[in-house]
Scaffold this motif. Structure first.
Motif, PDB file in Angstrom:
ATOM      1  N   SER A  16       5.761   0.051   6.064  1.00  0.00           N
ATOM      2  CA  SER A  16       4.831   0.992   6.704  1.00  0.00           C
ATOM      3  C   SER A  16       5.462   2.353   6.981  1.00  0.00           C
ATOM      4  O   SER A  16       4.748   3.298   7.302  1.00  0.00           O
ATOM      5  N   MET A  17       6.781   2.456   6.865  1.00  0.00           N
ATOM      6  CA  MET A  17       7.463   3.716   7.171  1.00  0.00           C
ATOM      7  C   MET A  17       7.535   4.674   5.982  1.00  0.00           C
ATOM      8  O   MET A  17       8.050   5.779   6.112  1.00  0.00           O
ATOM      9  N   ALA A  18       7.039   4.234   4.817  1.00  0.00           N
ATOM     10  CA  ALA A  18       7.037   5.101   3.641  1.00  0.00           C
ATOM     11  C   ALA A  18       5.918   4.657   2.708  1.00  0.00           C
ATOM     12  O   ALA A  18       5.409   3.537   2.805  1.00  0.00           O
ATOM     13  N   ASP A  19       5.558   5.539   1.796  1.00  0.00           N
ATOM     14  CA  ASP A  19       4.562   5.236   0.770  1.00  0.00           C
ATOM     15  C   ASP A  19       5.284   4.660  -0.441  1.00  0.00           C
ATOM     16  O   ASP A  19       5.999   5.361  -1.153  1.00  0.00           O
ATOM     17  N   TRP A  20       5.121   3.367  -0.675  1.00  0.00           N
ATOM     18  CA  TRP A  20       5.793   2.673  -1.769  1.00  0.00           C
ATOM     19  C   TRP A  20       5.012   2.702  -3.078  1.00  0.00           C
ATOM     20  O   TRP A  20       5.441   2.105  -4.076  1.00  0.00           O
ATOM     21  N   SER A  21       3.883   3.378  -3.108  1.00  0.00           N
ATOM     22  CA  SER A  21       3.005   3.313  -4.275  1.00  0.00           C
ATOM     23  C   SER A  21       3.646   3.858  -5.547  1.00  0.00           C
ATOM     24  O   SER A  21       3.218   3.499  -6.650  1.00  0.00           O
ATOM     25  N   ALA A  22       4.661   4.694  -5.406  1.00  0.00           N
ATOM     26  CA  ALA A  22       5.326   5.255  -6.593  1.00  0.00           C
ATOM     27  C   ALA A  22       6.065   4.195  -7.386  1.00  0.00           C
ATOM     28  O   ALA A  22       6.376   4.404  -8.569  1.00  0.00           O
ATOM     29  N   VAL A  23       6.347   3.028  -6.761  1.00  0.00           N
ATOM     30  CA  VAL A  23       7.146   2.018  -7.463  1.00  0.00           C
ATOM     31  C   VAL A  23       6.484   0.647  -7.519  1.00  0.00           C
ATOM     32  O   VAL A  23       6.957  -0.236  -8.234  1.00  0.00           O
ATOM     33  N   THR A  24       5.405   0.435  -6.789  1.00  0.00           N
ATOM     34  CA  THR A  24       4.842  -0.918  -6.705  1.00  0.00           C
ATOM     35  C   THR A  24       4.178  -1.381  -7.995  1.00  0.00           C
ATOM     36  O   THR A  24       3.854  -2.573  -8.129  1.00  0.00           O
ATOM     37  N   ASP A  25       3.970  -0.469  -8.955  1.00  0.00           N
ATOM     38  CA  ASP A  25       3.455  -0.899 -10.252  1.00  0.00           C
ATOM     39  C   ASP A  25       4.546  -1.500 -11.127  1.00  0.00           C
ATOM     40  O   ASP A  25       4.262  -2.143 -12.141  1.00  0.00           O
ATOM     41  N   ARG A  26       5.812  -1.322 -10.692  1.00  0.00           N
ATOM     42  CA  ARG A  26       6.941  -1.839 -11.462  1.00  0.00           C
ATOM     43  C   ARG A  26       7.818  -2.791 -10.669  1.00  0.00           C
ATOM     44  O   ARG A  26       8.654  -3.504 -11.237  1.00  0.00           O
ATOM     45  N   VAL A  27       7.656  -2.810  -9.365  1.00  0.00           N
ATOM     46  CA  VAL A  27       8.569  -3.554  -8.493  1.00  0.00           C
ATOM     47  C   VAL A  27       7.793  -4.454  -7.534  1.00  0.00           C
ATOM     48  O   VAL A  27       6.812  -4.020  -6.927  1.00  0.00           O
ATOM     49  N   VAL A  28       8.256  -5.680  -7.394  1.00  0.00           N
ATOM     50  CA  VAL A  28       7.755  -6.589  -6.361  1.00  0.00           C
ATOM     51  C   VAL A  28       8.753  -6.576  -5.211  1.00  0.00           C
ATOM     52  O   VAL A  28       9.935  -6.887  -5.405  1.00  0.00           O
ATOM     53  N   VAL A  29       8.287  -6.193  -4.028  1.00  0.00           N
ATOM     54  CA  VAL A  29       9.175  -6.038  -2.874  1.00  0.00           C
ATOM     55  C   VAL A  29       9.041  -7.240  -1.950  1.00  0.00           C
ATOM     56  O   VAL A  29       7.932  -7.577  -1.502  1.00  0.00           O
ATOM     57  N   ASN A  30      10.166  -7.867  -1.655  1.00  0.00           N
ATOM     58  CA  ASN A  30      10.212  -8.991  -0.720  1.00  0.00           C
ATOM     59  C   ASN A  30      11.057  -8.574   0.473  1.00  0.00           C
ATOM     60  O   ASN A  30      12.237  -8.225   0.317  1.00  0.00           O
ATOM     61  N   VAL A  31      10.457  -8.592   1.657  1.00  0.00           N
ATOM     62  CA  VAL A  31      11.119  -8.102   2.858  1.00  0.00           C
ATOM     63  C   VAL A  31      11.567  -9.276   3.730  1.00  0.00           C
ATOM     64  O   VAL A  31      10.787 -10.192   4.004  1.00  0.00           O
ATOM     65  N   PHE A  32      12.828  -9.222   4.164  1.00  0.00           N
ATOM     66  CA  PHE A  32      13.381 -10.253   5.050  1.00  0.00           C
ATOM     67  C   PHE A  32      13.564  -9.661   6.442  1.00  0.00           C
ATOM     68  O   PHE A  32      14.219  -8.631   6.611  1.00  0.00           O
ATOM     69  N   HIS A  33      12.995 -10.319   7.436  1.00  0.00           N
ATOM     70  CA  HIS A  33      13.006  -9.774   8.793  1.00  0.00           C
ATOM     71  C   HIS A  33      14.138 -10.319   9.654  1.00  0.00           C
ATOM     72  O   HIS A  33      14.445  -9.742  10.700  1.00  0.00           O
TER      73      HIS A  33
END
Length: 318
Positions: A16-33
């Motif tokens: 939520s702290m940045a716009d990831w749309s520039a890379v989400t068509d190529r990258v799957v992001v998995n976040v660990f809390h």
């Protein structure tokens, strides 16, 4: 799709702290809390990732970890310096290491929160108020006219100095490379030696980069030079101060107290004495944890990923 892991997102704000749309068509992001304090578990969780994002030095990347991540191609750290990354090992394993610019003034502001909290005994007074204890049980320390001693007069140290001057404090500084011209430009007295700074200061605040010359800079001998009424503030790096010597000084009342935001082991173990010493005001390494810094960091992370995928990495470290 390329797999990317974001580690140690304690506040659950990475996406939520940045716009990831520039890379989400190529990258799957998995976040660990939550934090991985076991290398086996960490390696198993991210072994299929080509990109890993780490927040400052929360999770070290040593040679043994690089050896267990053959798919890793890009490692991104917030900031442009991270002592917990084995850069030669990254190079040997073909991993590009990138950083991010920016960071805000959070560490400067937290330094003063610790100074003021200690000087006005805020923890003790707040605890007494909440629990129905004594009304006005302590006497605060006036800052005006006192000496603030800075170990390091870089960007953060200079900002801390300005605020000290606004409080009417006399500000002195010392470091291995500090020149008279730079001290004069900041309106700061240049101490002739580390020893003079420690002996004469009412508050000593550390703002140095950790390196061969600064590791263990304050040992039992140096801490013994400080006034028994003086406070030590460390929002820089824990190994600059000898941990055992600091605990002994605090337990023995040889210094009045310490304000700490950095530790040799993070998260700090539950039974660590620094959690319970009454003359310690401690925070969980939050100097850089501000909205401005996080937005800058995560925006830079997305830019680093995009540039790497486009074949032109930016903010490369090492």
């Amino acid at each position: 799709m390329i797999k990317c892991a974001v580690l140690d997102d304690y506040q659950q704000v990475a996406l939520s702290m940045a716009d990831w749309s520039a890379v989400t068509d190529r990258v799957v992001v998995n976040v660990f809390h939550t934090h991985f304090d076991n290398e086996d578990l960490l390696a198993a969780a991210i072994e299929d990732c080509e990109i890993v994002v780490i927040m400052r030095e929360r999770t070290p990347f040593r040679r043994t970890l690089f050896q267990r991540l053959p798919r890793l191609k890009l490692l991104i750290t917030t900031g442009m310096r991270n002592a917990s990354i084995d850069l030669p090992a990254a190079t040997e394993h073909g991993v590009v290491v990138c950083g991010t610019r920016g960071g805000g003034e959070g560490t400067t502001e937290l330094t003063w929160a610790l100074i003021l909290g200690l000087a006005r005994k805020l923890v003790q007074e707040n605890e007494a108020l909440r629990t129905g204890g004594h009304w006005q049980s302590t006497i605060g320390v006036d800052l005006k006219g006192k000496r603030l001693g800075l170990l390091g007069l870089g960007h953060i140290g200079s900002n801390v100095a300005q605020i000290g001057q606004a409080f009417g404090m006399e500000v002195a500084a010392w470091s291995h490379n500090l020149t008279a011209d730079k001290a004069a430009a900041a309106g700061v007295y240049l101490a002739t030696s580390k020893e003079e700074l420690l002996e004469s200061s009412d508050i000593v605040s550390i703002h140095l980069v950790l390196g061969d010359r600064t590791r263990g800079l304050l040992s039992a001998r140096e801490l013994g030079l400080m006034k028994p009424t003086a406070y030590l503030i460390n929002t820089s790096r824990a190994p600059i101060v000898d941990r055992d010597a600091l605990i002994a000084s605090l337990r023995g009342g040889r210094i009045a107290g310490a304000g700490l935001d950095v530790y040799e082991t993070e998260p700090l173990p539950a039974d660590d004495p620094l959690r319970s010493l009454p003359n310690v005001l401690a925070t969980p390494h939050i100097g850089y944890v501000t909205e401005a810094a996080y937005r800058s960091f995560f925006r830079g992370i997305v830019e680093d990923i995009d540039a790497f995928l486009n074949g032109s990495p930016v903010n490369v470290i090492g």
